[in-house]
Motif scaffolding. Structure first.
Motif, short mmCIF file in Angstrom:
data_model
loop_
_atom_site.label_atom_id
_atom_site.label_comp_id
_atom_site.label_asym_id
_atom_site.label_seq_id
_atom_site.Cartn_x
_atom_site.Cartn_y
_atom_site.Cartn_z
N MET A 1 16.95 34.13 2.00
CA MET A 1 17.62 35.18 2.77
C MET A 1 16.81 36.47 2.62
SD MET A 1 21.53 36.60 2.44
CE MET A 1 22.20 35.06 3.08
N ARG A 36 25.25 40.07 -5.61
CA ARG A 36 25.46 38.67 -6.01
C ARG A 36 26.65 38.06 -5.28
NH1 ARG A 36 27.71 39.31 -11.21
NH2 ARG A 36 29.69 39.32 -10.07
N LEU A 39 26.10 37.53 -1.52
CA LEU A 39 25.27 36.35 -1.25
C LEU A 39 26.05 35.06 -1.50
CD1 LEU A 39 21.92 37.58 -2.85
CD2 LEU A 39 22.37 37.21 -0.41
N LEU A 40 26.98 35.09 -2.45
CA LEU A 40 27.82 33.91 -2.71
C LEU A 40 28.99 33.81 -1.75
CD1 LEU A 40 28.02 33.99 -6.63
CD2 LEU A 40 26.86 32.26 -5.22
N GLN A 144 13.54 35.98 -8.75
CA GLN A 144 13.98 34.79 -8.02
C GLN A 144 15.47 34.49 -8.24
OE1 GLN A 144 10.78 34.41 -9.96
NE2 GLN A 144 10.20 35.51 -8.10
N VAL A 146 17.86 34.87 -6.04
CA VAL A 146 18.45 34.19 -4.88
C VAL A 146 18.30 32.67 -5.03
CG1 VAL A 146 18.29 33.83 -2.39
CG2 VAL A 146 18.11 36.15 -3.33
N GLU A 147 17.13 32.23 -5.46
CA GLU A 147 16.91 30.80 -5.68
C GLU A 147 17.86 30.27 -6.76
OE1 GLU A 147 13.34 27.77 -7.17
OE2 GLU A 147 12.87 29.83 -6.56
N ASP A 148 18.07 31.05 -7.83
CA ASP A 148 19.00 30.62 -8.87
C ASP A 148 20.43 30.57 -8.36
OD1 ASP A 148 17.04 30.23 -10.74
OD2 ASP A 148 17.32 32.15 -11.75
N LEU A 149 20.80 31.50 -7.48
CA LEU A 149 22.12 31.43 -6.85
C LEU A 149 22.28 30.14 -6.06
CD1 LEU A 149 22.88 35.00 -5.39
CD2 LEU A 149 24.05 33.87 -7.27
N GLU A 150 21.28 29.82 -5.29
CA GLU A 150 21.34 28.60 -4.47
C GLU A 150 21.42 27.35 -5.32
OE1 GLU A 150 17.82 29.04 -2.16
OE2 GLU A 150 18.73 30.42 -0.70
N ASN A 151 20.76 27.37 -6.48
CA ASN A 151 20.76 26.21 -7.37
C ASN A 151 21.86 26.25 -8.42
OD1 ASN A 151 18.48 25.03 -6.14
ND2 ASN A 151 17.11 26.35 -7.33
N LYS A 152 22.69 27.30 -8.37
CA LYS A 152 23.80 27.48 -9.32
C LYS A 152 23.30 27.45 -10.76
CE LYS A 152 27.54 25.94 -6.32
NZ LYS A 152 28.77 25.14 -6.21
#
Length: 457
Positions: A1, A36, A39-40, A144, A146-152
């Motif tokens: 994003m 955060r 984005l969630l 990174q 955003v990537e950690d958010l996507e991967n939880k």
């Protein structure tokens, strides 16, 4: 994003701040929980917004903000400017240096010329170190997140994570709230830290967030076990490995059962913060008496008297978390009587017993919530809003007008004075005896109470 939309109740003041800052040659960014949660897609309108300003000296920043907003200054050396009329905090990027062993032992200096990467490095987790530029919402993500958010994934930004051990408990409640697994390197780093030196107020604040916002306690409290921090909570550590009879608890030991009970509780919160805190603590503590009472007899596992035994243990646990005596007063009776709904239903308890139960636990409706969570902590892990024994007890309690309070005394001191009694210790003795008689159903109104006094006083 690439960007987030700047919207919500606090969008306008944030955009105004960005405009003021830009006139002075600076840049403003939203950062932390607002970004955060946006984005969630879980952000609520009332969530505070944290704005970090780059390129504007502290004195100039305060001057331009007070020209448009009513402001308060917070923090050592006034590091944070809070807008009085909006849920917005404004700060400069800060340099922090540890100066001692206590959590307050930091030297903090605002540095408007710091880079975003350097500013983000002092933040706890990558998911909290995502910046959204104002006014366009363009994302700056140096670690990174955003990537950690996507991967939880919940992962620390840098080794500076160790500067504040409270971050271990923040990881606990974030993991439970968002269903994130803590990165193995963060688990290892947490294992090297200790709770020593943390104030009970800060510690309890994280436990409150866990109980009021958590949804996946297997992850959140499971992390606490994985990083070795259960050693600081011996009452919880004792639950791990404490056997239960597999016929009644096929899910596993008391630790596993407690986590499932908390997950069940989370699916049925009331939305009232105090009520949920009381019930959540009671659910967390309800089986703390099992480790000291569990026995093997005739091939079965039993824990006779565990509810009563757990009261003192739960009290020790809560008192180390907080000095709020009202919590002890309201939580411990729920621990002691958490099995009462089923016992009362099986025995078809009478009105007197139900009134006495209400007098002990204060609110029978709370007790039923604890019992529902307890039952939901066993397979098939369903979450009924009620259950037969709970429905029965609640209906009886409502008929007796004691579902959400202890029985209210009918007879008061003024009645006895009007009746001709003199002030003194006898009044208290008579009132206490009258209340016991009321609970037993001896009378239901003031006329009946005075008639009882004529006969018994």
């Amino acid at each position: 994003m690439d960007a987030v939309r700047i919207e919500g109740t606090n969008a306008n003041p944030c955009l105004r701040i960005a405009e003021l800052v830009k006139r002075e040659g600076g840049h403003a960014f939203l950062v932390g929980g607002w970004v955060r949660d946006t984005l969630l897609n879980v952000r609520k309108a009332e969530v505070d917004a944290d704005v970090e300003v780059f390129g504007v000296p502290p004195g100039k920043l305060l001057k331009i903000l007070t020209s448009s907003f009513s402001c308060d200054l917070y923090g050592k050396s006034f590091q944070v400017i809070k807008l009085k009329d909006h849920p917005v905090d404004v700060s400069l990027p800060r340099r922090e240096r540890k100066t001692g062993g206590r959590h307050k032992d930091f030297e903090t200096v605002g540095d408007p010329d710091m880079s975003i990467h350097e500013a983000a490095a002092r933040r706890d987790f990558t998911v909290n170190a995502i910046y959204a530029r104002l006014p366009d919402g363009k994302i700056e993500d140096p670690f990174q997140g955003v990537e950690d958010l996507e991967n939880k994934i919940l992962r620390h930004t840098t080794e500076r994570f160790c500067e504040d051990p409270l971050r271990v408990l923040r990881a606990m409640q974030f993991s439970a709230r968002f269903g994130f697994r803590v990165h193995p390197e963060t688990v290892a780093l947490s294992r090297s830290l200790t709770q020593d030196g943390l104030s009970s107020e800060r510690v309890f604040d994280e436990w409150k967030k866990l109980l009021l916002k958590g949804t996946n306690y297997t992850l959140g409290l499971g992390f606490l076990k994985d990083c070795g921090w259960l050693q600081f909570y011996p009452e919880l550590e004792a639950l791990d490995g404490c056997e239960q009879d597999p016929e009644w608890h096929p899910e596993g030991d008391v630790w596993v059962h407690t986590l499932h009970c908390l997950d069940s509780f989370a699916r049925n919160r009331s939305g009232d913060e105090w009520e949920d805190l009381v019930v959540g603590l009671a659910v967390l503590c309800h089986d703390m008496g099992k480790p000291s009472t569990t026995i093997h007899k005739d091939g079965r596992v039993r824990s006779p008297g565990h509810a009563r035994e757990g009261v003192e243990i739960a009290g020790d646990f809560i008192q180390r978390l907080t000095n709020q005596k009202q919590l002890l007063k309201e939580v411990l009776p729920l621990v002691k009587d958490h099995m009462a709904p089923l016992e009362f239903f099986n025995n078809q308890a009478g009105d007197s017993a139900i009134r006495r139960l209400a007098d002990r636990v204060i609110r029978i409706d709370r007790l039923i919530r604890v019992a529902v969570a307890d039952k939901g902590g066993r397979p098939p892990f369903l979450q009924p809003k009620s259950m037969p024994e709970g429905d029965w007890l609640l209906e009886r309690a409502q008929a007796l007008e004691v579902e959400d309070s202890a029985p209210k005394p009918i007879l008061h001191g003024r009645h006895l004075l009007e009746f001709g009694f003199k002030p003194g210790p006898d009044l208290g003795r008579i009132l206490k005896a009258a209340y016991e008689a009321q609970i037993d159903g001896a009378f239901e109104n003031i006329d009946g109470a005075l008639a009882w006094v004529r006969t018994n006083a």
